[in-house]
Design a protein around this motif. Structure first.
Motif, PDB file in Angstrom:
ATOM      1  N   ASN A 136       0.799  -1.220   0.061  1.00 47.52           N
ATOM      2  CA  ASN A 136      -0.168  -0.127  -0.139  1.00 47.52           C
ATOM      3  C   ASN A 136       0.843   1.185  -0.211  1.00 47.52           C
ATOM      4  OD1 ASN A 136      -2.599  -0.944  -0.184  1.00 47.52           O
ATOM      5  ND2 ASN A 136      -2.804  -1.308   1.982  1.00 47.52           N
ATOM      6  N   ALA A 137       2.007   1.235   0.581  1.00 48.72           N
ATOM      7  CA  ALA A 137       3.075   2.337   0.708  1.00 48.72           C
ATOM      8  C   ALA A 137       3.441   2.738  -0.737  1.00 48.72           C
ATOM      9  CB  ALA A 137       4.052   2.135   1.623  1.00 48.72           C
ATOM     10  N   MET A 138       3.985   1.759  -1.564  1.00 51.74           N
ATOM     11  CA  MET A 138       4.289   1.636  -2.734  1.00 51.74           C
ATOM     12  C   MET A 138       3.287   2.228  -3.830  1.00 51.74           C
ATOM     13  SD  MET A 138       7.547   0.838  -3.027  1.00 51.74           S
ATOM     14  CE  MET A 138       7.858   0.558  -4.685  1.00 51.74           C
ATOM     15  N   ARG A 139       2.239   1.945  -3.446  1.00 53.34           N
ATOM     16  CA  ARG A 139       0.922   2.316  -4.408  1.00 53.34           C
ATOM     17  C   ARG A 139       0.784   3.885  -4.055  1.00 53.34           C
ATOM     18  NH1 ARG A 139      -1.659  -2.787  -2.392  1.00 53.34           N
ATOM     19  NH2 ARG A 139      -1.321  -4.393  -4.146  1.00 53.34           N
ATOM     20  N   TYR A 140       0.980   4.170  -2.833  1.00 54.50           N
ATOM     21  CA  TYR A 140       0.565   5.665  -2.481  1.00 54.50           C
ATOM     22  C   TYR A 140       1.651   6.443  -3.102  1.00 54.50           C
ATOM     23  CZ  TYR A 140       0.653  10.099  -0.074  1.00 54.50           C
ATOM     24  OH  TYR A 140       0.907  11.312   0.321  1.00 54.50           O
ATOM     25  N   VAL A 141       2.913   6.193  -2.650  1.00 59.83           N
ATOM     26  CA  VAL A 141       3.954   7.028  -3.321  1.00 59.83           C
ATOM     27  C   VAL A 141       3.904   6.900  -4.807  1.00 59.83           C
ATOM     28  CG1 VAL A 141       6.564   7.186  -3.627  1.00 59.83           C
ATOM     29  CG2 VAL A 141       5.655   6.254  -1.364  1.00 59.83           C
ATOM     30  N   ARG A 142       3.785   5.757  -5.601  1.00 59.45           N
ATOM     31  CA  ARG A 142       3.824   6.181  -6.978  1.00 59.45           C
ATOM     32  C   ARG A 142       2.217   6.892  -7.363  1.00 59.45           C
ATOM     33  NH1 ARG A 142       5.236   1.356  -8.308  1.00 59.45           N
ATOM     34  NH2 ARG A 142       7.487   1.788  -9.258  1.00 59.45           N
ATOM     35  N   ALA A 153       8.824   6.142 -12.129  1.00 63.84           N
ATOM     36  CA  ALA A 153       9.651   4.760 -12.637  1.00 63.84           C
ATOM     37  C   ALA A 153      10.870   4.675 -11.888  1.00 63.84           C
ATOM     38  CB  ALA A 153       9.679   5.062 -14.077  1.00 63.84           C
ATOM     39  N   GLN A 154      10.955   5.673 -10.972  1.00 63.96           N
ATOM     40  CA  GLN A 154      12.394   5.500  -9.924  1.00 63.96           C
ATOM     41  C   GLN A 154      12.114   5.337  -8.644  1.00 63.96           C
ATOM     42  OE1 GLN A 154      15.689   5.803 -10.923  1.00 63.96           O
ATOM     43  NE2 GLN A 154      14.721   5.143 -12.902  1.00 63.96           N
ATOM     44  N   ILE A 155      11.070   4.337  -8.100  1.00 62.94           N
ATOM     45  CA  ILE A 155      10.727   4.299  -6.896  1.00 62.94           C
ATOM     46  C   ILE A 155      11.364   3.089  -6.076  1.00 62.94           C
ATOM     47  CG2 ILE A 155       8.950   4.109  -5.152  1.00 62.94           C
ATOM     48  CD1 ILE A 155       7.152   5.661  -7.340  1.00 62.94           C
ATOM     49  N   GLY A 156      12.157   2.949  -5.422  1.00 57.99           N
ATOM     50  CA  GLY A 156      12.720   1.706  -4.811  1.00 57.99           C
ATOM     51  C   GLY A 156      12.045   1.644  -3.102  1.00 57.99           C
ATOM     52  N   ILE A 157      12.740   0.490  -2.706  1.00 53.51           N
ATOM     53  CA  ILE A 157      12.286   0.307  -1.373  1.00 53.51           C
ATOM     54  C   ILE A 157      13.786  -0.707  -0.831  1.00 53.51           C
ATOM     55  CG2 ILE A 157      11.519  -2.330  -2.059  1.00 53.51           C
ATOM     56  CD1 ILE A 157       9.744  -2.142   0.333  1.00 53.51           C
ATOM     57  N   MET A 158      13.987  -0.236   0.353  1.00 53.97           N
ATOM     58  CA  MET A 158      15.125  -0.742   1.042  1.00 53.97           C
ATOM     59  C   MET A 158      14.780  -1.025   2.267  1.00 53.97           C
ATOM     60  SD  MET A 158      17.731   2.543   1.774  1.00 53.97           S
ATOM     61  CE  MET A 158      19.110   1.108   2.079  1.00 53.97           C
ATOM     62  N   GLY A 159      15.277  -1.957   3.133  1.00 50.25           N
ATOM     63  CA  GLY A 159      15.131  -2.447   4.581  1.00 50.25           C
ATOM     64  C   GLY A 159      16.072  -3.016   5.106  1.00 50.25           C
ATOM     65  N   PHE A 160      16.158  -3.011   6.309  1.00 54.54           N
ATOM     66  CA  PHE A 160      17.164  -3.598   7.252  1.00 54.54           C
ATOM     67  C   PHE A 160      16.831  -4.795   8.099  1.00 54.54           C
ATOM     68  CE2 PHE A 160      17.913   0.705   6.091  1.00 54.54           C
ATOM     69  CZ  PHE A 160      19.262   0.803   5.683  1.00 54.54           C
TER      70      PHE A 160
END
Length: 253
Positions: A136-142, A153-160
């Motif tokens: 849902n967060a990815m959909r919101y940002v896009r 077309a330049q939306i990434g995800i990173m996590g630790f």
């Protein structure tokens, strides 16, 4: 989370799938986590860290702090990372995703006395909810890319750590609107990842971990890297001799 950054709720009401949760969120200083940590998260949010005017480069990063799905290391693996990237032109969204209920007096005891299989079962249940939060967060940002000055077309995800597990789960399981354009799981736990086969639209992958990770997670990054390469997808792996677990943005010399 911080007074000078906007906070966006991911759901208008109670988050679907956890409507009956009664635990209350709290934030406390955790020296072993190198800063503040959030626990008992029931209301997923995004905290926006925008670059200074004129510095934005159109890229965006969704950041998922770790914490074993018990809590979220919001400083060491969230705010500090977002500020570093924002200073370099990347618009950042720190995701506060749902985690397991934990006692305020000793949140790290959530898994105490549990067999490995029971820990994995509890993680699987909450990871399904956290995965929904991340999608849902990815959909919101896009969907709001123009509003935030972002290239969709330049939306990434990173996590630790556990956040890396979540980021890798999104890399495996997503739809067109929630597909990340690049993925950076850092010292992830790969056994817990929601995965099947590497998808045909798999995004480029960046991985980093330390060989002396005290949770023995170094080989997990190697396994994910190998799966991506075997599928003919782009991947880059940095395996450091020393660094331990949870190094995130900390300078260790």
């Amino acid at each position: 989370m911080t007074s000078n950054h906007s906070v966006i709720r991911l759901y208008p009401g109670r988050a679907p799938g956890s409507e009956d949760w009664t635990q209350r969120e709290y934030v406390k200083s955790m020296p072993s986590w190198y800063g503040r940590a959030a626990f008992n998260v029931t209301d997923p949010t995004l905290t926006v860290f925008a670059p200074e005017p004129g510095k934005a480069n159109g890229m965006a990063m969704l950041i998922c702090p770790g914490g074993g799905f018990v809590g979220l290391s919001i400083d060491n693996e969230g705010v500090d990372v977002a500020r570093w990237l924002a200073a370099r032109g990347v618009t950042c969204f720190m995701l506060k995703y749902r985690v397991l209920a934990s006692p305020p007096d000793d949140p790290e005891a959530t898994y105490a006395g549990l067999a490995r299989e029971e820990v994995a079962a509890r993680v699987a249940r909450v990871l399904a909810l956290a995965h929904a939060d991340a999608l849902n967060a990815m959909r919101y940002v896009r969907s709001r890319a123009a509003e935030h000055g972002i290239d969709p077309a330049q939306i990434g995800i990173m996590g630790f750590s556990a956040g890396g597990t979540l980021a890798a789960s999104v890399a495996f399981v997503h739809d067109a609107e929630s597909r990340p354009d690049f993925v950076a799981p850092i010292y992830l736990q790969y056994d817990w990842v929601l995965k099947a086969t590497v998808p045909g639209d798999a995004a480029p992958l960046f991985l980093a971990a330390a060989s002396d990770d005290e949770l023995w997670l170094g080989p997990h990054s190697v396994r994910l890297y190998t799966d991506w390469i075997d599928a003919g997808k782009s991947a880059e792996l940095h395996m450091y001799e020393r660094g331990g677990h949870g190094f995130a943005m900390r300078g260790q010399g």
